[in-house]
Design a protein around this motif. Structure first.
Motif, PDB file in Angstrom:
ATOM      1  N   TYR A 100      71.845  50.897 -63.877  1.00 53.36           N
ATOM      2  CA  TYR A 100      70.927  49.925 -64.449  1.00 53.36           C
ATOM      3  C   TYR A 100      71.463  48.520 -64.260  1.00 53.36           C
ATOM      4  CZ  TYR A 100      73.991  49.997 -68.611  1.00 53.36           C
ATOM      5  OH  TYR A 100      75.056  49.926 -69.462  1.00 53.36           O
ATOM      6  N   THR A 121      66.090  51.179 -69.921  1.00 58.53           N
ATOM      7  CA  THR A 121      64.705  50.769 -69.647  1.00 58.53           C
ATOM      8  C   THR A 121      64.151  49.966 -70.823  1.00 58.53           C
ATOM      9  OG1 THR A 121      64.314  52.683 -68.229  1.00 58.53           O
ATOM     10  CG2 THR A 121      62.371  51.595 -69.149  1.00 58.53           C
ATOM     11  N   ASP A 170      66.199  47.274 -64.844  1.00 61.80           N
ATOM     12  CA  ASP A 170      65.741  48.153 -63.780  1.00 61.80           C
ATOM     13  C   ASP A 170      66.676  49.360 -63.814  1.00 61.80           C
ATOM     14  OD1 ASP A 170      64.467  49.161 -61.527  1.00 61.80           O
ATOM     15  OD2 ASP A 170      65.672  47.963 -60.129  1.00 61.80           O
TER      16      ASP A 170
END
Length: 189
Positions: free
Chosen positions: A55, A28, A33
Motif C-alpha cells: 500500500y 484502503t 492504493d
C-alpha cells in the motif's frame, strides 16, 4: 508516502488470507492504493500460504520482491525461515513461536530444523510472539492470528481505532469482540 510492503506467511488454515483482507481493508479505508496477492500452495494439506499486501500513494504491482518487505508476519517458525530473504535489511520479522510439521517431517523424510528463531535473530530484527498461548488465555485458540497481527500493528502507521473498525467490518459479527480482544492482546505484547 513510499510504498509499504507487508508479507503474511503461514500454513493452510492459519488465517493468512483473513489477516491480509483485514490489512488490505485498513489501508484502503485510510485512502491508500492497495494491491493484494495470495499464493495458496497446498493450503488444503497444510502447505505454505503467502500473501502480499502493498500500500502507498500509487502501487503498480501486488508482488513484493526479495529484499523489499518492510514487515513479514509469520504464523509459524519454519515459514519465517523460508521467507526471510524477502525482508529488507531494516525490516522487522514478527514470528509466532509455533511449530507445525510439514509433510516431509510427518512422514519421516526430513527433520524439523532446531533453533530457527535464534538463527533468524542473528540477521534480522525479530519480534517473537507466543500467540497460541495468548489466544488460549482469551478462550479461543483460533484467534491467534489476530494476536500476531496486533503485535505487528505497532510497525504500521494506523491507529488502534482504525484497526478496530476494519476488524468489525471484516470478521463475522459474532466473533468481533474476541477478535478485537486478540488484537489488543498482541498489541500489548
Amino acid at each position: 508516502m513510499t510504498t509499504k510492503n507487508i508479507m503474511i506467511v503461514g500454513v493452510g488454515g492459519q488465517g493468512t488470507l483473513l489477516t491480509s483482507r483485514i490489512l488490505g481493508g485498513l489501508a484502503t479505508s485510510a485512502g491508500y492504493d492497495v494491491k493484494l496477492s495470495e499464493v495458496h500452495g497446498m493450503a488444503q494439506r497444510g502447505g505454505s500460504v503467502v500473501t502480499f499486501v502493498r500500500y502507498g500513494e500509487e502501487v503498480q504491482e501486488p508482488i513484493v520482491e526479495e529484499g523489499q518487505a518492510d514487515v513479514i508476519i509469520a504464523f509459524e517458525r519454519l515459514e519465517a525461515l523460508r521467507y526471510k530473504h524477502f525482508l529488507k535489511p531494516e525490516g522487522v520479522l514478527i514470528i509466532n513461536d509455533w511449530r507445525i510439521n510439514p509433510m516431509p517431517v510427518v512422514i519421516g523424510a526430513a527433520t524439523y530444523p532446531e533453533g530457527i528463531i535464534e538463527e533468524l535473530q542473528k540477521d534480522c530484527k525479530v519480534q517473537v510472539v507466543k500467540a497460541q498461548e495468548a489466544a488460549v488465555e482469551l478462550g479461543n485458540a483460533r484467534v491467534f492470528n489476530l494476536v500476531v497481527l496486533g503485535a505487528a500493528a505497532k510497525n504500521m502507521n494506523f491507529t488502534k481505532e482504525q484497526w478496530f473498525q476494519v476488524i468489525r467490518d471484516t470478521v463475522p459479527p459474532k466473533t468481533v469482540d474476541i477478535n478485537i480482544a486478540a488484537f489488543l492482546k498482541g498489541y500489548e505484547l
